[in-house]
Design a protein around this motif. Structure first.
Motif, PDB file in Angstrom:
ATOM      1  N   SER A 121     -34.457  -8.781  10.724  1.00  0.00           N
ATOM      2  CA  SER A 121     -33.451  -8.939   9.668  1.00  0.00           C
ATOM      3  C   SER A 121     -33.335  -7.696   8.797  1.00  0.00           C
ATOM      4  O   SER A 121     -32.236  -7.311   8.402  1.00  0.00           O
ATOM      5  CB  SER A 121     -33.786 -10.143   8.785  1.00  0.00           C
ATOM      6  OG  SER A 121     -33.704 -11.330   9.525  1.00  0.00           O
ATOM      7  N   ILE A 122     -34.464  -7.073   8.455  1.00  0.00           N
ATOM      8  CA  ILE A 122     -34.395  -5.899   7.576  1.00  0.00           C
ATOM      9  C   ILE A 122     -34.284  -4.598   8.363  1.00  0.00           C
ATOM     10  O   ILE A 122     -34.323  -3.517   7.778  1.00  0.00           O
ATOM     11  CB  ILE A 122     -35.585  -5.838   6.591  1.00  0.00           C
ATOM     12  CG1 ILE A 122     -36.909  -5.663   7.331  1.00  0.00           C
ATOM     13  CG2 ILE A 122     -35.606  -7.053   5.697  1.00  0.00           C
ATOM     14  CD1 ILE A 122     -38.068  -5.360   6.408  1.00  0.00           C
ATOM     15  N   GLY A 128     -30.193  -6.450   6.864  1.00  0.00           N
ATOM     16  CA  GLY A 128     -30.654  -5.704   5.695  1.00  0.00           C
ATOM     17  C   GLY A 128     -31.368  -6.558   4.679  1.00  0.00           C
ATOM     18  O   GLY A 128     -31.892  -6.059   3.693  1.00  0.00           O
ATOM     19  N   GLU A 129     -31.423  -7.842   4.921  1.00  0.00           N
ATOM     20  CA  GLU A 129     -32.162  -8.722   4.018  1.00  0.00           C
ATOM     21  C   GLU A 129     -32.662  -9.935   4.775  1.00  0.00           C
ATOM     22  O   GLU A 129     -32.096 -10.343   5.780  1.00  0.00           O
ATOM     23  CB  GLU A 129     -31.323  -9.155   2.816  1.00  0.00           C
ATOM     24  CG  GLU A 129     -30.122  -9.998   3.131  1.00  0.00           C
ATOM     25  CD  GLU A 129     -29.355 -10.383   1.880  1.00  0.00           C
ATOM     26  OE1 GLU A 129     -28.901 -11.534   1.823  1.00  0.00           O
ATOM     27  OE2 GLU A 129     -29.208  -9.532   0.985  1.00  0.00           O
ATOM     28  N   PHE A 130     -33.763 -10.482   4.270  1.00  0.00           N
ATOM     29  CA  PHE A 130     -34.374 -11.671   4.858  1.00  0.00           C
ATOM     30  C   PHE A 130     -34.689 -12.620   3.717  1.00  0.00           C
ATOM     31  O   PHE A 130     -35.265 -12.218   2.704  1.00  0.00           O
ATOM     32  CB  PHE A 130     -35.657 -11.314   5.602  1.00  0.00           C
ATOM     33  CG  PHE A 130     -36.442 -12.512   6.057  1.00  0.00           C
ATOM     34  CD1 PHE A 130     -36.084 -13.204   7.202  1.00  0.00           C
ATOM     35  CD2 PHE A 130     -37.534 -12.952   5.334  1.00  0.00           C
ATOM     36  CE1 PHE A 130     -36.807 -14.311   7.627  1.00  0.00           C
ATOM     37  CE2 PHE A 130     -38.267 -14.054   5.744  1.00  0.00           C
ATOM     38  CZ  PHE A 130     -37.904 -14.725   6.887  1.00  0.00           C
ATOM     39  N   LYS A 137     -37.168 -13.331  -1.132  1.00  0.00           N
ATOM     40  CA  LYS A 137     -36.023 -12.664  -0.518  1.00  0.00           C
ATOM     41  C   LYS A 137     -36.397 -11.190  -0.405  1.00  0.00           C
ATOM     42  O   LYS A 137     -36.697 -10.535  -1.408  1.00  0.00           O
ATOM     43  CB  LYS A 137     -34.772 -12.835  -1.372  1.00  0.00           C
ATOM     44  CG  LYS A 137     -33.533 -12.231  -0.749  1.00  0.00           C
ATOM     45  CD  LYS A 137     -32.305 -12.559  -1.563  1.00  0.00           C
ATOM     46  CE  LYS A 137     -31.053 -12.125  -0.841  1.00  0.00           C
ATOM     47  NZ  LYS A 137     -29.852 -12.526  -1.571  1.00  0.00           N
ATOM     48  N   VAL A 138     -36.402 -10.675   0.822  1.00  0.00           N
ATOM     49  CA  VAL A 138     -36.772  -9.285   1.083  1.00  0.00           C
ATOM     50  C   VAL A 138     -35.508  -8.525   1.431  1.00  0.00           C
ATOM     51  O   VAL A 138     -34.748  -8.938   2.310  1.00  0.00           O
ATOM     52  CB  VAL A 138     -37.778  -9.195   2.257  1.00  0.00           C
ATOM     53  CG1 VAL A 138     -38.169  -7.761   2.515  1.00  0.00           C
ATOM     54  CG2 VAL A 138     -38.998 -10.038   1.969  1.00  0.00           C
ATOM     55  N   LYS A 170     -35.858   1.768   0.728  1.00  0.00           N
ATOM     56  CA  LYS A 170     -36.800   1.049  -0.121  1.00  0.00           C
ATOM     57  C   LYS A 170     -36.760  -0.420   0.277  1.00  0.00           C
ATOM     58  O   LYS A 170     -35.674  -0.986   0.446  1.00  0.00           O
ATOM     59  CB  LYS A 170     -36.426   1.178  -1.593  1.00  0.00           C
ATOM     60  CG  LYS A 170     -36.698   2.520  -2.195  1.00  0.00           C
ATOM     61  CD  LYS A 170     -36.402   2.491  -3.686  1.00  0.00           C
ATOM     62  CE  LYS A 170     -36.656   3.855  -4.307  1.00  0.00           C
ATOM     63  NZ  LYS A 170     -36.326   3.835  -5.744  1.00  0.00           N
ATOM     64  N   VAL A 171     -37.909  -1.003   0.416  1.00  0.00           N
ATOM     65  CA  VAL A 171     -37.993  -2.431   0.723  1.00  0.00           C
ATOM     66  C   VAL A 171     -38.437  -3.139  -0.540  1.00  0.00           C
ATOM     67  O   VAL A 171     -39.481  -2.826  -1.108  1.00  0.00           O
ATOM     68  CB  VAL A 171     -38.978  -2.706   1.880  1.00  0.00           C
ATOM     69  CG1 VAL A 171     -39.072  -4.197   2.157  1.00  0.00           C
ATOM     70  CG2 VAL A 171     -38.538  -1.963   3.125  1.00  0.00           C
TER      71      VAL A 171
END
Length: 184
Positions: A121-122, A128-130, A137-138, A170-171
């Motif tokens: 997903s990321i 770009g988000e999970f 929420k990442v 950046k995560v």
């Protein structure tokens, strides 16, 4: 060991002399035997319902009454006792096996699938988000490249050239209310 009803034989040979491993073999054997006996019980319960129509109408009511209490244990993991130890991969797996009652292989497969889903997903070509609903929420933020520039150094108060910076990612993880409240 053999089934009393259908005379199916179960192996009783123990190949290990270590008491802990032997106990595990005994548990597996008893588990297989209990599953086999449950299949007899399931067929025994179904056979009276097919003979008459009246018990068939009352049987779903009993099942529905039993289904409601079954939902209560599912809510129990929310109100767990505080855990004083930190988990690594092995201890987390053991804890989840103990609390869910599932097989270690199944729990390991679920954790692996969750990790693979998060990574996909990321990913650069992914969403770009999970989001793990109710937990975290990442998001992966694409930071653009910065050109070299002239400016005043805040420490020395002299003019200097600041170096260029390449594009980066950046995560960030945002935890939801349930997790924040648990930390209070």
């Amino acid at each position: 060991m053999a089934c009393r009803k259908c005379r199916v034989k179960f192996s009783t040979a123990v190949t290990h002399t270590h008491p802990k491993i032997r106990a595990r073999h005994d548990d597996v054997r008893l588990g297989i035997y209990n599953l086999h006996m449950d299949s007899h019980m399931a067929t025994a319960k179904k056979s009276p319902a097919t003979k008459t129509a009246a018990p068939a109408k009352t049987a779903p009511k009993k099942v529905a009454a039993k289904a409601a209490p079954a939902k209560k244990p599912a809510a129990a993991p929310v109100a767990l006792k505080p855990i004083k130890t930190t988990f690594n991969k092995t201890t987390l797996l053991a804890h989840l096996v103990e609390t869910t009652g599932q097989e270690p292989k199944a729990v390991k497969a679920v954790l692996g699938a969750l990790e693979a889903t998060l990574l996909a997903s990321i990913n650069k070509k992914g969403a770009g988000e999970f989001s793990w609903p109710g937990v975290v929420k990442v998001t992966a933020l694409q930071v653009p490249a910065k050109k070299a520039r002239k400016g005043i150094d805040p420490f020395t108060k002299q003019e200097r050239t600041f170096a260029a910076k390449p594009a980066s990612v950046k995560v960030k993880a945002r935890f939801f209310k349930k997790v924040k409240d648990a930390a209070l």
